[in-house]
Design a protein around this motif. Structure first.
Motif, PDB file in Angstrom:
ATOM      1  N   ALA A  97      38.444  89.236   4.832  1.00  0.00           N
ATOM      2  CA  ALA A  97      37.942  88.094   5.607  1.00  0.00           C
ATOM      3  C   ALA A  97      36.438  87.924   5.424  1.00  0.00           C
ATOM      4  N   LYS A  98      35.702  89.006   5.519  1.00  0.00           N
ATOM      5  CA  LYS A  98      34.247  88.938   5.354  1.00  0.00           C
ATOM      6  C   LYS A  98      33.873  88.663   3.889  1.00  0.00           C
ATOM      7  N   ALA A  99      34.592  89.276   2.974  1.00  0.00           N
ATOM      8  CA  ALA A  99      34.288  89.108   1.550  1.00  0.00           C
ATOM      9  C   ALA A  99      34.548  87.679   1.079  1.00  0.00           C
ATOM     10  N   LYS A 100      35.480  86.992   1.714  1.00  0.00           N
ATOM     11  CA  LYS A 100      35.769  85.598   1.355  1.00  0.00           C
ATOM     12  C   LYS A 100      34.525  84.738   1.478  1.00  0.00           C
ATOM     13  N   ASP A 101      33.680  85.046   2.466  1.00  0.00           N
ATOM     14  CA  ASP A 101      32.441  84.295   2.677  1.00  0.00           C
ATOM     15  C   ASP A 101      31.234  84.962   2.028  1.00  0.00           C
ATOM     16  N   GLY A 102      31.476  86.031   1.287  1.00  0.00           N
ATOM     17  CA  GLY A 102      30.395  86.768   0.633  1.00  0.00           C
ATOM     18  C   GLY A 102      30.036  86.201  -0.727  1.00  0.00           C
ATOM     19  N   PRO A 103      29.183  86.898  -1.453  1.00  0.00           N
ATOM     20  CA  PRO A 103      28.658  86.387  -2.721  1.00  0.00           C
ATOM     21  C   PRO A 103      29.691  86.227  -3.828  1.00  0.00           C
ATOM     22  N   PHE A 104      30.843  86.913  -3.737  1.00  0.00           N
ATOM     23  CA  PHE A 104      31.843  86.868  -4.812  1.00  0.00           C
ATOM     24  C   PHE A 104      33.080  86.060  -4.443  1.00  0.00           C
ATOM     25  N   GLY A 105      33.200  85.648  -3.177  1.00  0.00           N
ATOM     26  CA  GLY A 105      34.321  84.837  -2.740  1.00  0.00           C
ATOM     27  C   GLY A 105      35.606  85.602  -2.478  1.00  0.00           C
ATOM     28  N   SER A 106      35.576  86.902  -2.686  1.00  0.00           N
ATOM     29  CA  SER A 106      36.734  87.769  -2.416  1.00  0.00           C
ATOM     30  C   SER A 106      36.258  89.205  -2.497  1.00  0.00           C
ATOM     31  N   CYS A 107      37.152  90.126  -2.173  1.00  0.00           N
ATOM     32  CA  CYS A 107      36.830  91.544  -2.376  1.00  0.00           C
ATOM     33  C   CYS A 107      36.692  91.823  -3.870  1.00  0.00           C
ATOM     34  N   ILE A 108      35.852  92.793  -4.178  1.00  0.00           N
ATOM     35  CA  ILE A 108      35.689  93.216  -5.570  1.00  0.00           C
ATOM     36  C   ILE A 108      35.914  94.724  -5.660  1.00  0.00           C
ATOM     37  N   ALA A 109      36.303  95.161  -6.847  1.00  0.00           N
ATOM     38  CA  ALA A 109      36.491  96.581  -7.106  1.00  0.00           C
ATOM     39  C   ALA A 109      35.146  97.284  -7.138  1.00  0.00           C
ATOM     40  N   HIS A 110      35.137  98.528  -6.739  1.00  0.00           N
ATOM     41  CA  HIS A 110      33.949  99.363  -6.894  1.00  0.00           C
ATOM     42  C   HIS A 110      33.637  99.483  -8.390  1.00  0.00           C
ATOM     43  N   GLY A 111      32.370  99.493  -8.737  1.00  0.00           N
ATOM     44  CA  GLY A 111      32.015  99.708 -10.141  1.00  0.00           C
ATOM     45  C   GLY A 111      32.576 101.027 -10.657  1.00  0.00           C
ATOM     46  N   TYR A 112      32.502 102.057  -9.817  1.00  0.00           N
ATOM     47  CA  TYR A 112      32.996 103.364 -10.255  1.00  0.00           C
ATOM     48  C   TYR A 112      34.517 103.404 -10.367  1.00  0.00           C
ATOM     49  N   LEU A 113      35.219 102.550  -9.642  1.00  0.00           N
ATOM     50  CA  LEU A 113      36.662 102.423  -9.850  1.00  0.00           C
ATOM     51  C   LEU A 113      36.921 101.854 -11.240  1.00  0.00           C
ATOM     52  N   THR A 114      36.193 100.811 -11.577  1.00  0.00           N
ATOM     53  CA  THR A 114      36.336 100.197 -12.901  1.00  0.00           C
ATOM     54  C   THR A 114      36.039 101.220 -13.990  1.00  0.00           C
ATOM     55  N   LEU A 115      34.963 101.976 -13.831  1.00  0.00           N
ATOM     56  CA  LEU A 115      34.620 103.013 -14.802  1.00  0.00           C
ATOM     57  C   LEU A 115      35.713 104.073 -14.890  1.00  0.00           C
ATOM     58  N   SER A 116      36.246 104.489 -13.749  1.00  0.00           N
ATOM     59  CA  SER A 116      37.251 105.549 -13.751  1.00  0.00           C
ATOM     60  C   SER A 116      38.509 105.140 -14.501  1.00  0.00           C
ATOM     61  N   LEU A 117      38.784 103.851 -14.586  1.00  0.00           N
ATOM     62  CA  LEU A 117      39.966 103.398 -15.309  1.00  0.00           C
ATOM     63  C   LEU A 117      39.826 103.577 -16.821  1.00  0.00           C
ATOM     64  N   ALA A 118      38.625 103.899 -17.294  1.00  0.00           N
ATOM     65  CA  ALA A 118      38.470 104.226 -18.720  1.00  0.00           C
ATOM     66  C   ALA A 118      39.384 105.385 -19.098  1.00  0.00           C
ATOM     67  N   SER A 119      39.585 106.337 -18.184  1.00  0.00           N
ATOM     68  CA  SER A 119      40.463 107.468 -18.494  1.00  0.00           C
ATOM     69  C   SER A 119      41.922 107.020 -18.592  1.00  0.00           C
ATOM     70  N   ARG A 120      42.274 105.925 -17.964  1.00  0.00           N
ATOM     71  CA  ARG A 120      43.611 105.356 -18.116  1.00  0.00           C
ATOM     72  C   ARG A 120      43.724 104.600 -19.435  1.00  0.00           C
ATOM     73  N   PHE A 121      42.644 103.893 -19.804  1.00  0.00           N
ATOM     74  CA  PHE A 121      42.669 103.071 -21.012  1.00  0.00           C
ATOM     75  C   PHE A 121      42.579 103.894 -22.299  1.00  0.00           C
TER      76      PHE A 121
END
Length: 151
Positions: A50-74
């Motif tokens: 609800a708060k993120a909808k009105d935030g700078p990205f318009g929705s929730c975003i993934a943590h940068g470190y979550l995105t990085l951690s998926l490198a081990s999956r890729f």
């Protein structure tokens, strides 16, 4: 299909070559929430829709470190190293050029940017993993991952 390496020499001979691309993975709110729980990072831009909808990205975003951690999956989808053992050695030059909005699909694209023999008989390979966001011009993450492989 992952780029196949069966020997140390095959890695060393491939420096500078593009590797394969992983499958797409959807970044769900559930995955983001689980990462928030695992890291105790519950900042509203990640977990409060609800708060993120009105935030700078318009929705929730993934943590940068979550995105990085998926490198081990890729990585296993990018390279298939037929080895006796491998270890993650670290990362260099990690950047997060664009946010990953909840519901986005991401994948990893690999490039072998460096490789050298180690004193203990292994090969240290630096694979640049570029995490692409489907339909977006900018990547979510660019990380030079460092792995040691023993044949």
């Amino acid at each position: 299909m992952a780029t196949l390496f069966e020997t140390a020499e095959s890695i060393l001979e491939s420096i500078g070559n593009p590797l394969d691309v992983s499958n797409w993975v959807e970044v769900t709110q559930e995955r983001i929430n689980l990462f928030a729980d695992a890291t105790d990072d519950h900042q509203w831009i990640h977990v409060d829709a609800a708060k993120a909808k009105d935030g700078p990205f318009g929705s929730c975003i993934a943590h940068g470190y979550l995105t990085l951690s998926l490198a081990s999956r890729f990585l296993p989808e990018i390279v298939d190293v037929r080895m006796k053992m491998g270890v993650n050695y670290g990362c260099d030059k990690v950047r997060f050029p664009a946010p990953v909005k909840v519901g986005s699909r991401i994948r990893g694209r690999g490039d072998l940017i460096a490789a050298e023999r180690t004193k203990d008989g292994g090969v240290q390979a630096t694979i640049r993993v570029t995490v692409e966001i489907e339909g977006e011009a900018k990547p979510a993450c660019i990380a030079d991952t460092i792995s040691r492989y023993y044949f």
